[in-house]
Design a protein around this motif. Sequence first.
Motif, PDB file in Angstrom:
ATOM      1  N   LEU A  25       5.197  10.562   3.655  1.00 43.83           N
ATOM      2  CA  LEU A  25       6.454  10.100   3.071  1.00 43.83           C
ATOM      3  C   LEU A  25       7.459   9.745   4.152  1.00 43.83           C
ATOM      4  O   LEU A  25       7.677  10.516   5.085  1.00 43.83           O
ATOM      5  CB  LEU A  25       7.017  11.197   2.159  1.00 43.83           C
ATOM      6  CG  LEU A  25       8.315  10.936   1.402  1.00 43.83           C
ATOM      7  CD1 LEU A  25       8.305  11.712   0.079  1.00 43.83           C
ATOM      8  CD2 LEU A  25       9.549  11.353   2.206  1.00 43.83           C
ATOM      9  N   ASP A  26       8.074   8.581   4.019  1.00 40.69           N
ATOM     10  CA  ASP A  26       9.097   8.164   4.966  1.00 40.69           C
ATOM     11  C   ASP A  26      10.037   7.179   4.272  1.00 40.69           C
ATOM     12  O   ASP A  26       9.654   6.530   3.290  1.00 40.69           O
ATOM     13  CB  ASP A  26       8.468   7.508   6.207  1.00 40.69           C
ATOM     14  CG  ASP A  26       9.382   7.596   7.422  1.00 40.69           C
ATOM     15  OD1 ASP A  26       9.144   8.487   8.272  1.00 40.69           O
ATOM     16  OD2 ASP A  26      10.324   6.791   7.529  1.00 40.69           O
ATOM     17  N   PHE A  27      11.262   7.065   4.792  1.00 33.32           N
ATOM     18  CA  PHE A  27      12.219   6.102   4.243  1.00 33.32           C
ATOM     19  C   PHE A  27      11.989   4.706   4.826  1.00 33.32           C
ATOM     20  O   PHE A  27      12.366   3.707   4.229  1.00 33.32           O
ATOM     21  CB  PHE A  27      13.654   6.558   4.544  1.00 33.32           C
ATOM     22  CG  PHE A  27      14.707   5.737   3.865  1.00 33.32           C
ATOM     23  CD1 PHE A  27      14.954   5.871   2.508  1.00 33.32           C
ATOM     24  CD2 PHE A  27      15.449   4.812   4.582  1.00 33.32           C
ATOM     25  CE1 PHE A  27      15.919   5.101   1.872  1.00 33.32           C
ATOM     26  CE2 PHE A  27      16.423   4.040   3.967  1.00 33.32           C
ATOM     27  CZ  PHE A  27      16.662   4.185   2.607  1.00 33.32           C
ATOM     28  N   SER A  28      11.341   4.655   5.995  1.00 28.65           N
ATOM     29  CA  SER A  28      11.127   3.386   6.686  1.00 28.65           C
ATOM     30  C   SER A  28       9.891   2.667   6.162  1.00 28.65           C
ATOM     31  O   SER A  28       8.773   3.171   6.263  1.00 28.65           O
ATOM     32  CB  SER A  28      10.979   3.620   8.198  1.00 28.65           C
ATOM     33  OG  SER A  28      10.516   2.454   8.842  1.00 28.65           O
ATOM     34  N   LEU A  31       0.619   7.078   0.411  1.00 29.32           N
ATOM     35  CA  LEU A  31       1.814   6.694   1.151  1.00 29.32           C
ATOM     36  C   LEU A  31       2.957   6.472   0.171  1.00 29.32           C
ATOM     37  O   LEU A  31       2.819   5.713  -0.794  1.00 29.32           O
ATOM     38  CB  LEU A  31       1.559   5.407   1.951  1.00 29.32           C
ATOM     39  CG  LEU A  31       0.360   5.395   2.891  1.00 29.32           C
ATOM     40  CD1 LEU A  31       0.322   4.087   3.672  1.00 29.32           C
ATOM     41  CD2 LEU A  31       0.391   6.569   3.839  1.00 29.32           C
ATOM     42  N   VAL A  32       4.083   7.125   0.428  1.00 40.01           N
ATOM     43  CA  VAL A  32       5.229   7.060  -0.479  1.00 40.01           C
ATOM     44  C   VAL A  32       6.495   6.816   0.327  1.00 40.01           C
ATOM     45  O   VAL A  32       6.748   7.492   1.331  1.00 40.01           O
ATOM     46  CB  VAL A  32       5.378   8.362  -1.289  1.00 40.01           C
ATOM     47  CG1 VAL A  32       6.693   8.367  -2.075  1.00 40.01           C
ATOM     48  CG2 VAL A  32       4.196   8.539  -2.234  1.00 40.01           C
ATOM     49  N   ARG A  33       7.299   5.851  -0.126  1.00 41.53           N
ATOM     50  CA  ARG A  33       8.622   5.654   0.457  1.00 41.53           C
ATOM     51  C   ARG A  33       9.631   6.439  -0.366  1.00 41.53           C
ATOM     52  O   ARG A  33       9.706   6.291  -1.592  1.00 41.53           O
ATOM     53  CB  ARG A  33       9.006   4.170   0.473  1.00 41.53           C
ATOM     54  CG  ARG A  33      10.384   3.959   1.099  1.00 41.53           C
ATOM     55  CD  ARG A  33      10.767   2.501   1.199  1.00 41.53           C
ATOM     56  NE  ARG A  33      12.069   2.409   1.859  1.00 41.53           N
ATOM     57  CZ  ARG A  33      13.172   1.902   1.296  1.00 41.53           C
ATOM     58  NH1 ARG A  33      13.125   1.412   0.059  1.00 41.53           N
ATOM     59  NH2 ARG A  33      14.308   1.884   1.953  1.00 41.53           N
ATOM     60  N   ALA A  34      10.428   7.283   0.308  1.00 39.45           N
ATOM     61  CA  ALA A  34      11.397   8.105  -0.407  1.00 39.45           C
ATOM     62  C   ALA A  34      12.458   8.603   0.559  1.00 39.45           C
ATOM     63  O   ALA A  34      12.288   8.574   1.780  1.00 39.45           O
ATOM     64  CB  ALA A  34      10.706   9.286  -1.090  1.00 39.45           C
ATOM     65  N   ASP A  35      13.553   9.057  -0.013  1.00 35.20           N
ATOM     66  CA  ASP A  35      14.662   9.637   0.737  1.00 35.20           C
ATOM     67  C   ASP A  35      14.485  11.141   0.762  1.00 35.20           C
ATOM     68  O   ASP A  35      14.305  11.771  -0.287  1.00 35.20           O
ATOM     69  CB  ASP A  35      15.975   9.269   0.041  1.00 35.20           C
ATOM     70  CG  ASP A  35      17.210   9.722   0.799  1.00 35.20           C
ATOM     71  OD1 ASP A  35      17.079  10.573   1.697  1.00 35.20           O
ATOM     72  OD2 ASP A  35      18.307   9.228   0.486  1.00 35.20           O
ATOM     73  N   VAL A  36      14.510  11.747   1.949  1.00 34.94           N
ATOM     74  CA  VAL A  36      14.286  13.185   2.056  1.00 34.94           C
ATOM     75  C   VAL A  36      15.375  13.976   1.340  1.00 34.94           C
ATOM     76  O   VAL A  36      15.171  15.139   0.981  1.00 34.94           O
ATOM     77  CB  VAL A  36      14.201  13.608   3.545  1.00 34.94           C
ATOM     78  CG1 VAL A  36      15.559  13.491   4.235  1.00 34.94           C
ATOM     79  CG2 VAL A  36      13.641  15.023   3.683  1.00 34.94           C
ATOM     80  N   MET A  77       0.795  -1.228   0.000  1.00 39.92           N
ATOM     81  CA  MET A  77       0.000   0.000   0.000  1.00 39.92           C
ATOM     82  C   MET A  77       0.827   1.277   0.000  1.00 39.92           C
ATOM     83  O   MET A  77       0.286   2.355   0.146  1.00 39.92           O
ATOM     84  CB  MET A  77      -0.988   0.028   1.181  1.00 39.92           C
ATOM     85  CG  MET A  77      -2.059  -1.040   1.088  1.00 39.92           C
ATOM     86  SD  MET A  77      -2.937  -1.044  -0.507  1.00 39.92           S
ATOM     87  CE  MET A  77      -3.699   0.556  -0.465  1.00 39.92           C
ATOM     88  N   PHE A  78       2.149   1.193  -0.153  1.00 39.09           N
ATOM     89  CA  PHE A  78       2.915   2.423  -0.348  1.00 39.09           C
ATOM     90  C   PHE A  78       3.702   2.309  -1.649  1.00 39.09           C
ATOM     91  O   PHE A  78       4.070   1.223  -2.085  1.00 39.09           O
ATOM     92  CB  PHE A  78       3.853   2.701   0.834  1.00 39.09           C
ATOM     93  CG  PHE A  78       4.923   1.674   1.068  1.00 39.09           C
ATOM     94  CD1 PHE A  78       6.111   1.696   0.345  1.00 39.09           C
ATOM     95  CD2 PHE A  78       4.760   0.672   2.035  1.00 39.09           C
ATOM     96  CE1 PHE A  78       7.111   0.743   0.560  1.00 39.09           C
ATOM     97  CE2 PHE A  78       5.751  -0.280   2.255  1.00 39.09           C
ATOM     98  CZ  PHE A  78       6.926  -0.245   1.510  1.00 39.09           C
ATOM     99  N   ARG A 134       4.026   0.971   6.919  1.00 35.57           N
ATOM    100  CA  ARG A 134       3.073  -0.113   7.199  1.00 35.57           C
ATOM    101  C   ARG A 134       2.249   0.207   8.441  1.00 35.57           C
ATOM    102  O   ARG A 134       1.043  -0.062   8.495  1.00 35.57           O
ATOM    103  CB  ARG A 134       3.819  -1.436   7.370  1.00 35.57           C
ATOM    104  CG  ARG A 134       4.473  -1.943   6.084  1.00 35.57           C
ATOM    105  CD  ARG A 134       5.118  -3.298   6.281  1.00 35.57           C
ATOM    106  NE  ARG A 134       5.828  -3.721   5.073  1.00 35.57           N
ATOM    107  CZ  ARG A 134       7.147  -3.809   4.963  1.00 35.57           C
ATOM    108  NH1 ARG A 134       7.914  -3.543   6.012  1.00 35.57           N
ATOM    109  NH2 ARG A 134       7.699  -4.187   3.830  1.00 35.57           N
ATOM    110  N   GLN A 135       2.912   0.758   9.468  1.00 31.40           N
ATOM    111  CA  GLN A 135       2.176   1.166  10.659  1.00 31.40           C
ATOM    112  C   GLN A 135       1.177   2.261  10.324  1.00 31.40           C
ATOM    113  O   GLN A 135       0.053   2.266  10.824  1.00 31.40           O
ATOM    114  CB  GLN A 135       3.158   1.660  11.727  1.00 31.40           C
ATOM    115  CG  GLN A 135       3.921   0.564  12.441  1.00 31.40           C
ATOM    116  CD  GLN A 135       3.016  -0.349  13.248  1.00 31.40           C
ATOM    117  OE1 GLN A 135       2.077   0.098  13.890  1.00 31.40           O
ATOM    118  NE2 GLN A 135       3.295  -1.640  13.206  1.00 31.40           N
TER     119      GLN A 135
END
Length: 344
Positions: free
Chosen positions: A206-209, A234-239, A112-113, A214-215
């Motif tokens: 947005l978070d790298f974790s 929800l997006v996973r990315a590096d700031v 889901m991200f 998931r939480q």
Amino acid sequence: MAMAASPLLHPIPKLEFRKCPFLPLNSQFPPRLHFLPRHFPSSSTIRASSTVLMEPDVSTQQDQAKEVEIVACPVCYEPLIRKGPSGLNLSAIYRSGFKCTRCNKSYSSKDMFLDLTVTAGLKDYTEVQPARTELFRSPLVSFLYERGWRQSFNRSGFPGRDEEFKMAQEYFKPVEGGILVDVSCGSGLFSRKFAKSGIYSGVIALDFSENMLRQCYNFIKQDETLLTNSNLALVRADVSRLPFSSGSVDAVHAGAALHCWPSPTNAIAEITRILKSGGVFVGSTFLRYTSSTPLIIRLLRERTSQGYGYLTEEEIEDLCTSCGLTNYSRKIQQSFIMFSAQKP
């Protein structure tokens, strides 16, 4: 710097909401909202060849609609081409695939991200991250973060989630109705509040974790309003390598995050890049010390390796200014600081 007029440039359309026509009738997700243009203002511009997609207007079957994607390749910053339902929400993002026509790199959703890191899709290479980055990727820390960990910040002067949210909302008043990115969102404590407020046209947590995201989704599932009605993705990315087009975002929030970043200079430079003119950046963090901190403690904190990059108030202002942000403002309580700055 102003750009000369070009036949390749077209104005960014003003956005309105319509029901998403792309979900199947038996979908587990109810219909969501997505962004469609209404008219063309004369301000900002984008490259139509890579940013605007054509789709049929189901209401008339005759008109064509243009969809503007703000997500971009984290390698070259080329706007990504989407295949799948449009929209800035959980179901639309989950069912979509994204591809960079320049790098030929593809991105897709997972749990889901949407993973928009440079390392997305790697098979063999593993990049070693700083200890404080890996700490928040831990399943245990991610689980505990909103179940006791974050509340302990009150001892250092953090006023609590509700008051912090109100303070941030005051800073964000000039950009109400725009798109907000909550960088280093953790378990989505404030992302969910921003989405539920109904003030923003879209919210990106947005978070790298991976485990923090998931939480965040687990908390979203417990709130029917967020699950069915909000424009929350929800997006996973590096700031330090934000996957958004330059000048595409109205607001950026970073709650209790700056001290965890490996390079605050790179991160704030990236935040400045993605903000529109007039866009607002709001952050909060722990100060290394304040004007009331005894000298002996100041000296100790200067010489002791703390594992986190705690800054002084003067350093934070200097950092924002050096990255081109203006109208710096801050509120301080003990070791807590919330600051705001704006892109000219």
